[in-house]
Design a protein around this motif. Structure first.
Motif, PDB file in Angstrom:
ATOM      1  N   LYS A 191      -7.482 -37.828  22.325  1.00  0.00           N
ATOM      2  CA  LYS A 191      -6.219 -37.304  21.810  1.00  0.00           C
ATOM      3  C   LYS A 191      -6.149 -37.489  20.297  1.00  0.00           C
ATOM      4  CE  LYS A 191      -2.441 -37.521  24.800  1.00  0.00           C
ATOM      5  NZ  LYS A 191      -1.534 -38.418  25.529  1.00  0.00           N
ATOM      6  N   GLN A 192      -6.583 -38.668  19.879  1.00  0.00           N
ATOM      7  CA  GLN A 192      -6.616 -39.023  18.471  1.00  0.00           C
ATOM      8  C   GLN A 192      -7.376 -37.970  17.661  1.00  0.00           C
ATOM      9  OE1 GLN A 192      -5.424 -40.977  15.718  1.00  0.00           O
ATOM     10  NE2 GLN A 192      -4.784 -41.833  17.648  1.00  0.00           N
ATOM     11  N   ASN A 193      -8.547 -37.577  18.183  1.00  0.00           N
ATOM     12  CA  ASN A 193      -9.369 -36.582  17.505  1.00  0.00           C
ATOM     13  C   ASN A 193      -8.651 -35.249  17.388  1.00  0.00           C
ATOM     14  OD1 ASN A 193     -12.088 -37.486  16.712  1.00  0.00           O
ATOM     15  ND2 ASN A 193     -12.098 -38.255  18.804  1.00  0.00           N
ATOM     16  N   LYS A 194      -8.013 -34.874  18.487  1.00  0.00           N
ATOM     17  CA  LYS A 194      -7.315 -33.591  18.490  1.00  0.00           C
ATOM     18  C   LYS A 194      -6.196 -33.604  17.444  1.00  0.00           C
ATOM     19  CE  LYS A 194      -4.526 -30.741  21.543  1.00  0.00           C
ATOM     20  NZ  LYS A 194      -3.852 -30.725  22.843  1.00  0.00           N
ATOM     21  N   LEU A 195      -5.424 -34.671  17.456  1.00  0.00           N
ATOM     22  CA  LEU A 195      -4.311 -34.793  16.520  1.00  0.00           C
ATOM     23  C   LEU A 195      -4.800 -34.753  15.081  1.00  0.00           C
ATOM     24  CD1 LEU A 195      -1.818 -37.449  17.896  1.00  0.00           C
ATOM     25  CD2 LEU A 195      -1.343 -35.106  17.178  1.00  0.00           C
ATOM     26  N   SER A 196      -5.866 -35.537  14.823  1.00  0.00           N
ATOM     27  CA  SER A 196      -6.385 -35.604  13.462  1.00  0.00           C
ATOM     28  C   SER A 196      -6.802 -34.222  12.991  1.00  0.00           C
ATOM     29  CB  SER A 196      -7.580 -36.545  13.401  1.00  0.00           C
ATOM     30  OG  SER A 196      -7.223 -37.807  13.870  1.00  0.00           O
ATOM     31  N   GLU A 197      -7.487 -33.497  13.866  1.00  0.00           N
ATOM     32  CA  GLU A 197      -7.921 -32.148  13.484  1.00  0.00           C
ATOM     33  C   GLU A 197      -6.723 -31.278  13.133  1.00  0.00           C
ATOM     34  OE1 GLU A 197     -10.751 -29.816  15.652  1.00  0.00           O
ATOM     35  OE2 GLU A 197     -11.712 -31.619  16.439  1.00  0.00           O
ATOM     36  N   GLN A 198      -5.684 -31.380  13.971  1.00  0.00           N
ATOM     37  CA  GLN A 198      -4.481 -30.574  13.716  1.00  0.00           C
ATOM     38  C   GLN A 198      -3.862 -30.929  12.375  1.00  0.00           C
ATOM     39  OE1 GLN A 198      -1.992 -31.224  17.072  1.00  0.00           O
ATOM     40  NE2 GLN A 198      -2.939 -29.605  18.289  1.00  0.00           N
TER      41      GLN A 198
END
Lengths: 315, 498, 374
Positions: free
Chosen positions: B163-170
């Motif tokens: 989730k962290q990765n997804k958020l960071s990308e966003q």
């Protein structure tokens, strides 16, 4: 006319700022009718009888602790006042090499001091968090604690014992082991101090946060100074509890006499050993434990009163 | 029945109506309960489904940093400059891997997990002077549970990592900056302050309360007792046998005894709660009455019993009531009785004695609580009642009592369940005695479920039954709580008090 | 000093309850804006969103040019005065006022200068050493304001600051806030439920109900041209009278028939109605008590009514009357011109005739509750 005075009248008030129950002298004269006097007389009689019943065991305890072990008997006898007053029992407790009393006393004191610090920190952290901060999972935590609290404590005793044993914290390591057990789950007893925190207006936090404080600063600079009564209450409770614990203490320290706490040691004198021989020593030990604890308690009574009444009303 | 009809009813019929409503409501509530569970399960399955979908979508749409994070936790965070988070994720993964796949097989998580279904098969035995170590059911169960905890925690953390990765990308895509490690640490004193404060208590409760409770619940389904003490004798799963043994009423079982002890436990809890409550209130009213002097002194005398450690006061009082104790000897000396009163040896005497002595312990506490509440009752209520022509007793019945009951409703509830588990008083006073041949399992006439449980654990090492008993005590408390929660209004809403 | 802009701001609790709907407002730099409305209308929630004490569910909030949706309250450069003062009880007034500056690690001399200056403005210098509980309500309120002004914030938020004070102090503090505002010229957002406070303090008033903005305007605008029934009833004291009436079109002109009398509209109102293409219809007619005139002599074209209550307010009389159709109406009547005999006649049960000119009438559509004129 007289009947109206039987209402529990508000001539005492709780002073919330000082956290004490305070008596307020009501001005004005009240005519005392005969009925009124009879009622009051009855109440005084009841109160005096109650006081005797409540104090008697402690007075007896003190009397018997002064009975000479050497010239009379160390067991239970059929009379109250010692024939000869002496300090035999106390001397034996404090000086005899077969007596572990001082060691037990020290053990208990160490446990109590550690608990007073660690438990207080735990309880305050949890209660402050649940009272003031809003975050995901807050309700869940409160419900889980509620459910866990309905399991009887001794259920987990053997598991805890083996857990401690794995860590080497039984028998010889009983003191740190007990501190660990008492403190580990102490956060679950957050109700009373949460109730207290709930009464501090939220606008104080909000105001401080607008003023530039982080939540940690709000906790330390605003809430903690205001929470003095409940901090003292929590310390008092955490400090007193280890003095009375027999069950866990005896289980964890099983068989290792130097690592008993006072409750275990004294209990074994009367129930496991031949109590006829050790009864007066038990009394003397009991006096030595009870006097400082009672003095401390009475000195901090007002905080205790505030804690329990607040707790009972808040639930 | 509409509101006005209800208002017309008086005292008892109101109560009867309420009870009827409550019991009529039970089927509905049960239905709602099971429906709730069903809904929860559906939600859970759907939730897991959507989580998996999200994980897949994140993988498909993510850049190479995100993709690598699926294998090496925290890589994405570290690669995007969030060193702190990345390191924590990576550390957790390393610890988990080491624990699960340790080279020394007999300590690894996989070993315990594998043995969990049998709880071990090889007993430890002695071959001549050498001990050959086998399995240990106890540790298999304990560490098995721990390993499951660990795996769940791992799955959760891994999901967070994704989730962290997804958020960071966003966030990066929208042109904003990610939080630096320094910001993260700072936020632990502010936005994330609850994590800082709750970290240690949560860890403590998980390891020293939740883990042992789950362990003991599982023990209730094994044959762990005096004859199955690992490592020399292993124990194993036996299903519902123990429940059957404790609850069924044939002669080899404990059913009859359990029934008697449960009944006495409830009687005890009832008296210990309500007798203390009303007597304590009475004493508070007496002390607080206008014109009574030395209020503080009376209070302090009573409060002494709270201060003195119970093992001193209760043990001493218990000895006072012994056959050769002070009470009996003095009564005999004065010629009031011919032979000692069997305070601790006759079942009825013993039960009455513990209840009476508990009043001695309980009154001061209730007196304090009642004092606090009585003084919070607004004085104008009494003034208005007096003008309406009420006398002292009517005012007590119509104002004091309802007010007290209302504000102490939640307290009475906790106090009742507390008394069901009131170990100290019984243990220190009577120790559960007198024993009887009519009761099995070493139980005595004053034993509560909780003291019986203690005996089973400590004297009989009958852990399996102790575990079952613990579960039953929990059920009793839970049912009482649920019923009362539905009936008292003042316990329901936490925010009402704020 | 900064402007505050709210664009489509929404507050939704628990994903269900909507407390504030689509709030759009631009507050100019140095403007004094008052949010007013009955309790539960969302005015405090909106203020708390601006302060950062509540999350913003949807929309954007800007202070100056910066979007501050996710900015912590302490970093928004705002100050707030609370209804219950929220003074820190354990530290002195001086420390209360210095608290925020100390947290910002400001130079000691500067802190001292600012605290003294603020105390001087508010006249609380002599209380600086005291603890808050040793102060009266009015003094506490001053300290709370002082604590806010030492910060020299960009935006000054006030949440019902006067509602814990008694009536006399409230009037006095209201005047002081007007003076204060002149001295520390900055952006103010002020929340109150009291329309008098709103009217006297605000450059602009935002009237809210059930989470919706009802009308935004200067005090004069919202008084003269209320947009709907709610605003018309909320602003003004005593409240506007509402009567059922019939609007009729007569050639180019309109007239209102009410309680047996006919009142023609003014030309500028006619024009508005013509433009909207309004025909004959039932309406709710609104007339403020101060715009009615009591007819002592000529009873032509006047509504007959019976006096039910006569409230003597000193310089004026408030007469509650009941019309023949059973509606109750309040009339406001200056006492200066009344002779004794007339006063005598204005007592319970006596007949009274009143009417009003066309230009004071407010016309509302009974279905939409919107004004037909504004």
């Amino acid at each position: 006319m007289s009947k109206k005075n039987e209402v529990p009248e508000v001539d005492i008030v709780i002073d919330h700022e000082a956290g004490v129950i305070r008596e307020v002298k009501q001005p004005g004269l009240r005519s005392k009718s005969g009925h009124e006097r009879r009622v009051n007389g009855g109440i005084y009689t009841v109160l005096v009888i109650m006081s005797i019943i409540w104090l008697a065991p402690f007075v007896f305890l003190v009397f018997q602790s002064f009975r000479s072990y050497i010239t009379e008997s160390g067991g239970m006898v059929a009379y109250l006042l010692p024939k000869q007053w002496s300090l035999d029992n106390y001397i034996w407790l404090l000086t005899d090499e077969k007596s572990h009393f001082l060691q037990w006393y020290g053990n208990t004191l160490i446990i109590a001091l550690f608990c007073a610090v660690i438990q207080t920190l735990m309880v305050l952290s949890v209660s402050y968090t649940l009272s003031r901060l809003r975050f995901k999972g807050r309700k869940l935590i409160m419900n889980v604690v509620l459910v866990l609290g309905m399991f009887p404590g001794f259920l987990t005793m053997i598991t805890l014992y083996f857990l401690l044993k794995q860590l080497g914290l039984t028998q010889q390591g009983a003191i740190p082991g007990l501190i660990l057990i008492y403190c580990a789950s102490s956060g679950m007893g957050y109700y009373i101090s949460k109730g207290f925190f709930d009464t501090i207006p939220k606008s104080l936090d909000e105001s401080a946060r607008i003023d530039g404080a982080t939540r940690a600063q709000v906790f330390m600079k605003i809430i903690m100074p205001l929470a003095k009564p409940i901090v003292i209450y929590t310390i008092l409770m955490a400090f007193m509890a280890p003095w009375g614990d027999y069950v866990f203490a005896s289980y964890v320290a099983f068989g290792s006499e130097p690592n008993y706490n006072v409750a275990v040691g004294l209990y074994r004198w009367v129930n496991v050993n031949d109590y006829q021989g050790f009864f007066t020593r038990f009394c003397a030990g009991g006096v030595l434990v009870a006097v400082p604890i009672t003095a401390l308690f009475l000195a901090l009574q007002k905080y205790y009163v505030e804690g329990v009444t607040g707790g009972a009303v808040k639930g | 029945m509409n509101d006005l009809d209800y208002l017309k009813l008086t005292g008892l019929s109101k109560l009867a109506y309420k009870c009827r409503q409550f019991f009529c409501g039970i089927p509905k509530k049960l239905a709602a309960f099971f429906l709730g569970i069903g809904r929860f399960l559906v939600k859970l399955v759907m939730g897991i489904g959507s989580e998996i979908k999200d994980v897949a979508a994140t993988f498909a749409n993510g850049d190479w940093k995100t993709k690598l994070s699926y294998l090496v936790m925290g890589f994405g965070s570290a690669a995007r400059g969030q060193w702190g988070r990345g390191l924590l994720f990576f550390l957790f993964q390393t610890v988990f891997n080491v624990y699960m796949f340790m080279p020394n097989a007999s300590f690894s998580g996989c070993y315990y997990l594998g043995k969990l279904s049998t709880l071990g098969t090889i007993e430890t035995y002695r071959e001549g002077r050498k001990t050959v170590y086998g399995d240990n059911s106890f540790f298999i169960l304990l560490y098995g549970v721990l390993t499951i905890f660990f795996i769940l925690a791992f799955i959760y953390t891994w999901r967070m990592n994704v989730k962290q990765n997804k958020l960071s990308e966003q966030i990066l895509k929208s042109g904003k900056k990610l939080k630096s490690t320094k910001d993260d640490i700072k936020s632990l004193a502010d936005e994330q302050f609850h994590k800082t404060l709750l970290a240690l208590p949560t860890l403590g409760v998980t390891v020293f309360t939740i883990l042992p409770i789950i362990f003991m619940i599982l023990v209730a389904f094994t044959n762990f007792d005096a004859t199955h003490q690992p490592p020399s004798k292993l124990f194993t799963w036996v299903g519902w046998d123990n429940f059957r043994q404790l609850l069924s009423s044939d002669s080899a079982s404990y059913g009859n005894t359990f029934g008697q002890v449960l009944l006495w436990t409830l009687i005890w809890a009832f008296f210990a709660t309500f007798l203390n409550y009303f007597l304590g209130m009475l004493v508070a009213i007496m002390i607080n009455k206008k014109g009574i002097k030395l209020k503080k002194m009376w209070r302090t005398i009573l409060v002494m019993t709270i201060a003195i450690p119970q093992f001193v006061s209760l043990l001493y009082v218990s000895k006072m009531f012994a056959a050769d104790g002070l009470i009996n000897t003095y009564l005999m000396k004065w010629g009031w009785i011919a032979s000692p009163i069997p305070f601790w040896t006759d079942p009825v005497w013993a039960r009455v004695t513990v209840i009476v002595i508990n009043v001695w312990i309980g009154i001061p506490y209730l007196m304090l609580i009642a004092t606090g509440i009585l003084m919070n009752i607004p004085a104008d209520l009494y003034e208005s009642a007096r003008i309406d022509g009420a006398n002292a007793f009517q005012m007590y019945k119509k104002i004091t009592l309802p007010y007290m009951l209302f504000v102490t409703g939640p307290y009475l509830l906790t106090s009742f369940t507390g008394n069901i588990n009131n170990f100290n008083v019984i243990f220190l006073l009577s120790g559960g005695k007198p024993l009887s041949l009519e009761l099995s399992g070493n139980a005595g006439y004053t034993d509560l479920l909780i003291t019986w449980l203690y005996k089973m654990t400590v004297s009989d090492t009958n852990y399996k039954l102790a575990a079952v008993m613990g579960i039953l005590v929990f059920l009793v408390c839970a049912v009482i709580n649920l019923v009362v929660y539905n009936m008292i209004p003042s316990v329901k809403n936490e925010e009402d008090f704020q | 000093m900064a402007s505050v802009t709210l664009e489509h701001v929404k507050k939704i609790y628990d994903k269900k309850v909507v407390a504030v709907h689509d709030f759009n407002l631009e507050i100019k730099d140095k403007e004094f804006v008052v949010f007013v409305g009955p309790s539960g209308c969302g005015k405090s929630t909106t203020l708390r969103m601006i302060a950062g004490l509540e999350d913003i569910s949807e929309g954007t909030l800007k202070i100056g040019d910066r979007v501050v949706n996710d900015v912590e309250p302490k970093d928004r450069d705002i100050a707030m005065v609370f209804q219950n003062y929220a003074l820190y009880p354990h530290i002195s007034v001086y420390e209360n006022m210095a608290f925020s500056l100390r947290l910002r690690k400001m130079d000691k001399e500067e802190i001292h200068r600012r605290v003294c200056q603020a105390a001087d403005i508010l006249g609380i210098t002599e209380y600086l050493g005291r603890k808050p509980k040793a102060l009266s309500g009015g003094q506490r309120q001053r300290v709370a304001i002082g604590r806010a002004i030492v910060r020299e914030p960009q935006v000054f938020l006030m949440d019902e600051p006067l509602s814990n004070l008694d009536a006399k102090l409230r009037n006095q503090m209201r005047a002081e806030i007007i003076l204060l505002r002149k001295r520390i010229d900055t952006t103010f957002i002020y929340v109150t439920h009291d329309q008098t406070e709103a009217m006297t303090l605000g450059d602009r008033i935002v009237i809210m109900k059930d989470g919706f903005i009802q009308q935004v305007g200067t005090p004069q605008e919202v008084f003269d041209t209320p947009k709907n029934l709610f605003v018309a009833g909320f602003i003004g004291s005593p409240q506007m009278n509402f009567l059922k009436a019939r609007l009729t079109k007569n050639g180019q002109g309109y007239a209102v028939q009410v309680q047996g009398i006919t009142v023609p509209l003014e030309e500028k109102h006619n024009e508005i109605l013509r433009r909207k293409g309004v025909g004959d219809m039932d309406i709710v007619l609104g007339v403020r008590p101060e715009h009615t005139s009591v007819r002592f002599g000529n009873r032509e074209n006047a509504i007959e009514s019976t006096i039910t209550v006569n409230e003597m307010m000193g310089s004026e009389l408030h007469l509650h009357v009941s019309t023949a159709a059973g509606d109750s109406v309040i009339l406001r009547l200056p006492t200066v011109d009344l002779d004794d005999q007339t006063r005598q006649s204005l007592s319970y049960g006596n007949k009274l005739y009143f009417n009003f000119p066309g230009k004071v009438m407010h016309l509302f559509d009974p279905k939409t509750e919107e004004s037909l004129l504004y």
